[in-house]
Design an enzyme around this catalytic site. Structure first.
Site, PDB file in Angstrom:
ATOM      1  N   TYR A 424       0.913  -1.142  -0.058  1.00 26.01           N
ATOM      2  CA  TYR A 424      -0.087  -0.032   0.203  1.00 26.01           C
ATOM      3  C   TYR A 424       1.085   1.362   0.028  1.00 26.01           C
ATOM      4  O   TYR A 424       0.828   1.963   0.952  1.00 26.01           O
ATOM      5  CB  TYR A 424      -1.002   0.029   1.059  1.00 26.01           C
TER       6      TYR A 424
HETATM    7  P1  FDA Z   1       2.876  -2.617 -10.664  1.00 30.04           P
HETATM    8  O1  FDA Z   1       2.975  -3.028 -11.942  1.00 30.04           O
HETATM    9  O2  FDA Z   1       2.367  -1.391 -10.533  1.00 30.04           O
HETATM   10  O3  FDA Z   1       4.002  -2.972  -9.759  1.00 30.04           O
HETATM   11  C1  FDA Z   1       4.158  -2.381  -8.379  1.00 30.04           C
HETATM   12  C2  FDA Z   1       5.491  -2.313  -7.910  1.00 30.04           C
HETATM   13  O4  FDA Z   1       6.594  -3.437  -8.416  1.00 30.04           O
HETATM   14  C3  FDA Z   1       6.440  -1.428  -8.845  1.00 30.04           C
HETATM   15  O5  FDA Z   1       7.377  -0.533  -8.185  1.00 30.04           O
HETATM   16  C4  FDA Z   1       7.035  -2.102 -10.054  1.00 30.04           C
HETATM   17  O6  FDA Z   1       8.114  -1.484 -10.658  1.00 30.04           O
HETATM   18  C5  FDA Z   1       7.348  -3.301  -9.298  1.00 30.04           C
HETATM   19  N1  FDA Z   1       7.085  -4.534 -10.110  1.00 30.04           N
HETATM   20  C6  FDA Z   1       6.190  -4.861 -11.047  1.00 30.04           C
HETATM   21  N2  FDA Z   1       6.453  -6.036 -11.746  1.00 30.04           N
HETATM   22  C7  FDA Z   1       7.754  -6.402 -11.063  1.00 30.04           C
HETATM   23  C8  FDA Z   1       8.574  -7.486 -11.371  1.00 30.04           C
HETATM   24  N3  FDA Z   1       8.210  -8.637 -12.323  1.00 30.04           N
HETATM   25  N4  FDA Z   1       9.621  -7.687 -10.851  1.00 30.04           N
HETATM   26  C9  FDA Z   1      10.299  -6.708  -9.991  1.00 30.04           C
HETATM   27  N5  FDA Z   1       9.438  -5.639  -9.714  1.00 30.04           N
HETATM   28  C10 FDA Z   1       8.224  -5.535 -10.387  1.00 30.04           C
HETATM   29  N6  FDA Z   1      -2.503  -5.932  -1.886  1.00 30.04           N
HETATM   30  C11 FDA Z   1      -2.859  -6.902  -1.345  1.00 30.04           C
HETATM   31  O7  FDA Z   1      -1.792  -7.466  -0.420  1.00 30.04           O
HETATM   32  N7  FDA Z   1      -4.114  -7.619  -0.923  1.00 30.04           N
HETATM   33  C12 FDA Z   1      -5.057  -7.027  -1.648  1.00 30.04           C
HETATM   34  O8  FDA Z   1      -6.159  -7.674  -1.574  1.00 30.04           O
HETATM   35  C13 FDA Z   1      -4.793  -5.952  -2.606  1.00 30.04           C
HETATM   36  N8  FDA Z   1      -5.805  -5.508  -3.241  1.00 30.04           N
HETATM   37  C14 FDA Z   1      -5.707  -4.298  -4.222  1.00 30.04           C
HETATM   38  C15 FDA Z   1      -6.538  -3.788  -4.909  1.00 30.04           C
HETATM   39  C16 FDA Z   1      -6.573  -2.850  -5.615  1.00 30.04           C
HETATM   40  C17 FDA Z   1      -7.675  -2.242  -6.810  1.00 30.04           C
HETATM   41  C18 FDA Z   1      -5.158  -2.266  -5.820  1.00 30.04           C
HETATM   42  C19 FDA Z   1      -4.915  -0.874  -6.568  1.00 30.04           C
HETATM   43  C20 FDA Z   1      -4.259  -2.862  -5.232  1.00 30.04           C
HETATM   44  C21 FDA Z   1      -4.341  -3.719  -4.428  1.00 30.04           C
HETATM   45  N9  FDA Z   1      -3.162  -4.492  -3.322  1.00 30.04           N
HETATM   46  C22 FDA Z   1      -3.489  -5.377  -2.486  1.00 30.04           C
HETATM   47  C23 FDA Z   1      -1.975  -3.936  -3.376  1.00 30.04           C
HETATM   48  C24 FDA Z   1      -0.993  -4.336  -4.615  1.00 30.04           C
HETATM   49  O9  FDA Z   1      -0.708  -5.794  -4.061  1.00 30.04           O
HETATM   50  C25 FDA Z   1       0.446  -3.652  -4.869  1.00 30.04           C
HETATM   51  O10 FDA Z   1       0.021  -2.406  -5.312  1.00 30.04           O
HETATM   52  C26 FDA Z   1       1.286  -4.349  -5.759  1.00 30.04           C
HETATM   53  O11 FDA Z   1       2.399  -3.989  -5.715  1.00 30.04           O
HETATM   54  C27 FDA Z   1       0.763  -4.400  -7.239  1.00 30.04           C
HETATM   55  O12 FDA Z   1       1.441  -5.260  -8.237  1.00 30.04           O
HETATM   56  P2  FDA Z   1       1.149  -4.921  -9.882  1.00 30.04           P
HETATM   57  O13 FDA Z   1       2.107  -5.739 -10.557  1.00 30.04           O
HETATM   58  O14 FDA Z   1      -0.314  -5.005 -10.136  1.00 30.04           O
HETATM   59  O15 FDA Z   1       1.409  -3.224  -9.751  1.00 30.04           O
END
Ligand code: FDA
Length: 483
Positions: A424
């Site tokens: 978060y």
């Molecule tokens: P994104 O692609 O934006 O990546 C997030 C970060 O990780 C960035 O700094 C990115 O550069 C880096 N990153 C991404 N992929 C990578 C990779 N392959 N290798 C290294 N670094 C990488 N959390 C939770 O614990 N329980 C929940 O139920 C929820 N629910 C939820 C709902 C909604 C609507 C949102 C917006 C967010 C959540 N979250 C959550 C939070 C979520 O776990 C957190 O935002 C994650 O980092 C999202 O991962 P993404 O790959 O989607 O994001």
């Protein structure tokens, strides 16, 4: 590879931006967006960006609360893993290999297609990307039984800052430790993860009981705090608190939203014994299988087609600001009343989600993974404010409101440090400087997310990426004097 001249550049840039808060800002846009199909293309992109002094932002699902996977103040490219989302479930050894670009919904769907009695303990929103989620921990309805998503990772493939492809053995245990909760974007690009599936009973039970202030919500929330982390680990009861209604009708609504890993006839006596004040009745309960419970928690009806989990967009997309806390002592009723007053002051959608800990979380030592908020934490709070109008003034107003609520909460939540959950992400806690950041400076936000584990994360960073190629406003900085 998409340049700014490509007609697909803008739609692709916006495709997985889950927080439209910055869509009209003048922030820099990426020079290129790369959507690799093969690991060799990622290796080449890393080496090429190194040579050209470009920053890389890695994007899996695009849910970063502060947009760090697609925004930057210095020239950068995005490596978007949208095309790397294969999932191979192996029921023989109860594991799966999943690529980082897959979403939680795609993972849950793939597991359900193979088995009715297996699941994976990760987050609730199906559109969240595995890449960022596993990098920061990952908590959901199974957290009390099985811990975080990152606690259930067995192996991973990562491209490091030299463009080398490493697995658990070749990266070593320190780096493997760091990528399971140390936050995305600091150590390399994780391409895929080997995860341990968990066994779930064929029938589970869900319920949502909603109470307003006039129905005794304050007392119920207070009581919930005194039992929720002590309940059997098969029972997860979270609370979602919202401001609802308008004018004189405006009130606080609390929803007790639960998953029980068993049948209703076991659940009701258990609730009558441990939390009778809630008055749970059979008609509040829904028996279903695990994948239906995933649908139920994601905001769908349990009988809707599970293919809806494959939708990569969030159900309720709007601009938002989030913050988080951990609670170790029950908040007194007077403190809760002060929260209600503040929630009622805001005219937009606001909510607090309280996720209970205890159970398995108490058994895992604080230093097992970078996520240190284990035994002694009763529950996690996530604060959210959402709005739909554009404009910096509007956005500033809502951000000011959530900061005010956060200040109010100080006496009631963890302190020294006041802890926060990296998934978060909250840049109010502090950021790296554009040039070099000292250990002391980074510790301001780093110890909030990682407590004593921050120092080890910095040591790992020193070893694997001393030139700080993978960086963002809250990435782990390298500090040579710590070695
Ligand atoms: P994104 O692609 O934006 O990546 C997030 C970060 O990780 C960035 O700094 C990115 O550069 C880096 N990153 C991404 N992929 C990578 C990779 N392959 N290798 C290294 N670094 C990488 N959390 C939770 O614990 N329980 C929940 O139920 C929820 N629910 C939820 C709902 C909604 C609507 C949102 C917006 C967010 C959540 N979250 C959550 C939070 C979520 O776990 C957190 O935002 C994650 O980092 C999202 O991962 P993404 O790959 O989607 O994001």
């Amino acid at each position: 590879m998409y340049t700014k001249d490509s007609p697909l550049y803008q739609p692709l840039l916006e495709s997985s931006q889950q927080n439209p808060r910055w869509s009209n800002s003048t922030a820099l846009k990426p020079l290129l967006i790369i959507t690799p199909f093969h690991e060799s293309e990622i290796q080449a992109a890393v080496v090429c960006s190194q040579k050209n002094g470009l920053q890389v932002r890695i994007r899996s699902g695009g849910h970063d609360y502060e947009g760090l996977s697609y925004l930057s103040k210095t020239p950068f490219i995005i490596i978007d893993l949208i095309n790397l989302r294969s999932i191979d479930v192996n029921l023989e050894d109860e594991t799966a290999w999943v690529q980082s670009g897959a979403t939680l919904g795609e993972l849950y769907y793939a597991i359900a297609k193979e088995s009715e009695i297996h699941g994976f303990p990760a987050g609730i929103c199906p559109s969240v990307g595995l890449g960022g989620h596993l990098s920061g921990g990952g908590l959901g309805t199974l957290v009390r039984k099985f811990g975080l998503a990152a606690d259930n990772v067995l192996d991973a493939y990562l491209v490091d800052s030299n463009g080398k492809l490493l697995d658990r053995k070749s990266m070593g245990e320190d780096l493997f430790w760091a990528i399971r909760g140390g936050g995305g974007g600091s150590f390399g690009i994780v391409l895929s993860w080997k995860i341990k599936l968990v066994k779930i009973p064929p029938i589970v039970t869900g319920f949502t009981v909603t109470k307003t202030l006039s129905q005794g919500a304050t007392w119920l929330v207070y009581r919930w705090q005194s039992i929720v982390d002590q309940l059997p680990d098969d029972l997860f009861i979270r609370i979602i608190i919202q401001n609802v209604g308008n004018g004189d009708q405006k009130t606080i609504q609390t929803s007790f939203n639960s998953l029980f890993l068993g049948r209703m006839d076991e659940l009701i006596p258990l609730m009558n014994e441990r939390f009778p004040e809630l008055g749970l009745k059979a008609q509040d309960c829904i028996e279903m299988d695990w994948i239906q419970s995933v649908m139920y928690f994601a905001g769908y009806q349990k009988d809707q087609p599970i293919e809806l989990l494959l939708d990569r967009k969030t159900l309720y997309k709007s601009s938002f600001k989030g913050k988080s806390d951990f609670v170790k002592q029950p908040i007194p009723e007077s403190g809760l009343k002060g929260i209600w007053e503040r929630l009622l002051e805001e005219d937009q959608f606001v909510c607090m989600i309280m996720d209970p800990f205890g159970g398995k979380m108490n058994e895992i030592p604080d230093s097992e993974t970078p996520f240190p908020h284990r035994k002694g934490n009763m529950y996690n709070i996530q604060y959210l404010v959402k709005w739909n109008e554009d404009g910096t003034n509007v956005s500033n107003k809502h951000v000011r409101w959530i900061r005010m609520l956060y200040r109010y909460m100080r006496p009631y939540v963890s302190n020294s440090p006041r802890a926060a959950y990296i998934n978060y992400r909250d840049l109010d806690l502090g950021t790296n400087r554009l040039g070099k950041t000292s250990f002391e400076e980074a510790s301001v936000w780093g110890t909030k997310y990682f407590k004593g584990n921050f120092k080890r994360l910095v040591q790992v960073k020193n070893k694997v990426d001393p030139d700080n190629f993978f960086r963002n406003e809250q990435s782990i900085p390298p500090l040579l004097d710590l070695i």
